[in-house]
Write a protein that holds these residues in place. Structure first.
Motif, PDB file in Angstrom:
ATOM      1  N   ASP A   1       3.852  20.502   2.583  1.00  0.00           N
ATOM      2  CA  ASP A   1       3.253  19.774   3.707  1.00  0.00           C
ATOM      3  C   ASP A   1       4.264  19.726   4.842  1.00  0.00           C
ATOM      4  N   ASP A   2       3.920  20.313   5.980  1.00  0.00           N
ATOM      5  CA  ASP A   2       4.856  20.447   7.082  1.00  0.00           C
ATOM      6  C   ASP A   2       5.273  19.104   7.676  1.00  0.00           C
ATOM      7  N   ARG A   3       4.474  18.059   7.439  1.00  0.00           N
ATOM      8  CA  ARG A   3       4.862  16.729   7.942  1.00  0.00           C
ATOM      9  C   ARG A   3       6.215  16.314   7.391  1.00  0.00           C
ATOM     10  N   TYR A   4       6.468  16.644   6.135  1.00  0.00           N
ATOM     11  CA  TYR A   4       7.698  16.188   5.501  1.00  0.00           C
ATOM     12  C   TYR A   4       8.890  17.044   5.918  1.00  0.00           C
ATOM     13  N   ARG A   5       8.651  18.311   6.211  1.00  0.00           N
ATOM     14  CA  ARG A   5       9.729  19.132   6.787  1.00  0.00           C
ATOM     15  C   ARG A   5      10.146  18.567   8.136  1.00  0.00           C
ATOM     16  N   LYS A   6       9.161  18.211   8.964  1.00  0.00           N
ATOM     17  CA  LYS A   6       9.473  17.644  10.282  1.00  0.00           C
ATOM     18  C   LYS A   6      10.181  16.306  10.150  1.00  0.00           C
TER      19      LYS A   6
ATOM     20  N   LEU B   1      10.538  16.501  -0.870  1.00  0.00           N
ATOM     21  CA  LEU B   1       9.095  16.292  -0.933  1.00  0.00           C
ATOM     22  C   LEU B   1       8.353  17.453  -0.268  1.00  0.00           C
ATOM     23  N   TYR B   2       8.894  17.963   0.816  1.00  0.00           N
ATOM     24  CA  TYR B   2       8.304  19.147   1.457  1.00  0.00           C
ATOM     25  C   TYR B   2       8.284  20.330   0.502  1.00  0.00           C
ATOM     26  N   ARG B   3       9.349  20.494  -0.268  1.00  0.00           N
ATOM     27  CA  ARG B   3       9.399  21.619  -1.199  1.00  0.00           C
ATOM     28  C   ARG B   3       8.344  21.480  -2.300  1.00  0.00           C
ATOM     29  N   TYR B   4       8.054  20.246  -2.709  1.00  0.00           N
ATOM     30  CA  TYR B   4       7.050  20.017  -3.743  1.00  0.00           C
ATOM     31  C   TYR B   4       5.622  20.148  -3.216  1.00  0.00           C
ATOM     32  N   THR B   5       5.412  19.875  -1.932  1.00  0.00           N
ATOM     33  CA  THR B   5       4.048  19.795  -1.407  1.00  0.00           C
ATOM     34  C   THR B   5       3.698  20.894  -0.406  1.00  0.00           C
TER      35      THR B   5
END
Length: 593
Positions: free
Chosen positions: A465-470, A459-463
């Motif tokens: 958005d650093d929240r999902y990387r964390k 999901l981080y790769r699609y968006t």
């Protein structure tokens, strides 16, 4: 004379009084904190019978052990007996899943676990176990490791742990029969997917092992109705237990679809279609959502091998094994994700429609405020990680399959809910949201942490958005903890999660109107590329910027397709043959060192 009459009457009443005192059936209760309050007041212990409605040995224990008058009498006198359908309570199921079904857990009145047993127990040994625990309610020493309290400081596997996991993976393979080297033979999704991944890196050994496993596992597919049996006993593939549970159907859908995308073997596509057909014929409700399971037994407690050897007409004459018509968000998410992947590799539009219809129903009937999902129509506990995780993965799979941004919004909402409700302090994710009302505390499950980590990372790769990387790193720190990583047979899933966090997915983008036939054909080609760790996007400029605009695509006067690696992006391709050639040239992986 009156004295003799009274004595005679008393003699007649004694059996009835004894029966009323001892009871001939177990007085089952629902699981709740009130059970332990009652046990404390009455100086009793608590028995939890954690079973499954589709489970043969659960039926046998019910028919033989719990139906025994002496067992029932002893339980009524010394225990508060609790029965739970494990499919309905993921928090309890995940806590005791290692014990299989039926699982028997004996507790002290303060909630301390005293005894845990796996599987069917005959009446007399069961009575001895109950009495011995009453006589000495000291907790048994567990062979399983205590809960981990200190976690890895890194979201990467340490090299010693990685080497051990690779050795575990190598040693887990059954070189004679395929699959895992275990007495029960089943399709293990993570080890098979990891072998598929390694095969794409020109690992011929892993390719041969993956294909042998898939060919052997095909024996668990019902040749009459389709659908996959859960496992086979006797250390081979020819003694199936006949229950058909949604988790197994979803695994078969995913793995055979991935195998077909990679090797184009017709038998792999046929296997995936056999699962999809069974879901449509047996486990789909009138509302388009999916049921939970079908029983192993036609008559509870009686082996059904003769029944499942019959043809369709003969089976139906004798009746139908029970279908559990609960429609849980988790099980629906599993099915939706599997069908979305089958659509990607087959291009059969009706399969995607079925998946989308089920997803719409779940969103309308199981959604929670904040992006999460409840399990059933009304839950007595929870929320549970499994429901929101399964639907988050399903929505992300639907977004990739359809390029419809409503599904990406669904996936990000699910991830946000997971971050708000299930994060364990330090690292990892709990199987249910902690509550003061929990009779036993929720625990993290390695399998759910693997799936959550992989979902959040993609999901981080699609968006971007650093929240999902964390979120992904929070899960990976739990999985990278040596005491967690090496404690289970889920080493392949941990290796997959580690590899994915360490590298970008292959990235395919089509730029053009979603009504344009050429753009549609280019997108279908990208969807059919092997592997599940890939980012596939369709940019119709009328919809605004892509969610992750990390690549600047040039304006062209006709639909164009691109493929990007972690090193470079291609020039535009305007036809399917050209795009196929570019994909083959740029995405052929280099063997790992």
């Amino acid at each position: 004379m009156r004295l003799l009459q009274r004595l005679a009457l008393l003699m007649l009443l004694i059996p009835a009084l004894a029966s009323a005192e001892t009871g001939t059936t177990v007085n089952w209760r629902d699981w709740s904190p009130a059970v332990f309050e009652q046990a404390n007041e009455e100086h009793k212990l608590v028995l939890l019978d954690l079973a499954a409605v589709w489970c043969h040995w659960c039926h046998v224990m019910d028919e033989q052990t719990y139906a025994d008058p002496k067992v029932a009498a002893y339980l009524r006198k010394h225990y508060i007996a609790v029965r739970v359908d494990q499919d309905a309570r993921p928090d309890l199921a995940n806590r005791y899943r290692d014990f299989g079904w039926p699982a028997t857990i004996l507790f002290a009145a303060d909630g301390a676990e005293l005894v845990k047993r796996a599987g069917y127990i005959p009446p007399q040994p069961f009575l001895k176990l109950l009495a011995a625990t009453v006589d000495d309610p000291t907790p048994e020493k567990s062979s399983r490791a205590a809960g981990v309290r200190s976690f890895s400081g890194s979201a990467e596997l340490g090299e010693p742990v990685r080497r051990k996991l690779l050795a575990m993976h190598e040693n887990s393979y059954d070189r004679k029969l395929g699959g895992l080297l275990l007495g029960k033979k089943f399709l293990d999704p993570d080890s098979t997917e990891y072998r598929l991944r390694q095969a794409r890196l020109d690992n011929d050994t892993e390719q041969a092992r993956a294909q042998r496993t898939l060919d052997a596992t095909r024996k668990l597919i019902d040749p009459v109705w389709g659908g996959a049996y859960q496992y086979s006993t006797h250390g081979d593939w020819t003694h199936p237990h006949f229950e058909k549970i949604m988790a197994v159907q979803a695994d078969f859908l995913r793995l055979y679809s991935l195998a077909y995308a990679q090797w184009q073997r017709p038998e792999d596509l046929a296997s995936a279609r056999a699962i999809a057909g069974y879901l449509g014929d047996f486990l789909t409700g009138p509302n388009g959502a999916f049921y939970t399971s079908q029983d192993a037994d036609l008559i509870p407690g009686q082996h059904a091998s003769d029944y499942f050897a019959l043809n369709d007409a003969e089976r139906r004459k004798r009746g139908m094994p029970r279908i559990d018509k609960h429609q849980y968000a988790r099980e629906n998410g599993w099915a939706i994700e599997g069908l979305a992947l089958l659509y990607q590799v087959s291009g059969e539009r009706q399969i995607l429609t079925r998946a989308e219809n089920a997803a719409h129903w779940v969103r309308d009937n199981r959604a929670l405020k904040g992006g999460g999902f409840r399990h059933d129509a009304h839950d007595v506990a929870g929320p549970y990680l499994g429901d929101t995780l399964a639907m988050g993965r399903a929505c992300l799979a639907l977004y990739r399959a359809s390029a419809d941004r409503q599904w990406l919004h669904c996936a990000t909402g699910a991830a946000d809910f997971i971050g708000a409700h299930f994060q364990q302090q330090g690292a990892g994710f709990l199987t249910s949201a902690p509550s003061d009302q929990d009779a036993v505390a929720p625990v993290p499950r390695t399998e759910e942490n693997i799936q959550t980590t992989r979902f959040a990372n993609l999901l981080y790769r699609y968006t971007a958005d650093d929240r999902y990387r964390k979120l992904a790193e929070h899960g990976m720190r739990y999985l990278a903890t040596p005491a967690v990583a090496t404690a289970t047979i889920e080493e392949a899933g941990i290796l997959l999660a580690d590899r994915e966090l360490g590298q970008a997915p292959r990235h395919f983008t089509v730029v053009g109107a979603k009504t344009d036939p050429t753009a549609m054909a280019l997108y279908q080609l990208a969807l059919k590329e092997p592997g599940d760790y890939k980012r596939v996007e369709w940019w119709d400029r009328r919809e605004g910027p892509l969610p992750n605009p990390d690549v600047q695509y040039p304006q062209t006067d006709k639909p164009a397709a691109y493929v990007c690696t972690d090193r470079r992006c291609s020039l535009p391709s305007f036809s399917v043959p050209r795009y196929r050639a570019v994909i083959e040239r740029l995405t052929t992986p280099e063997p790992e060192k």
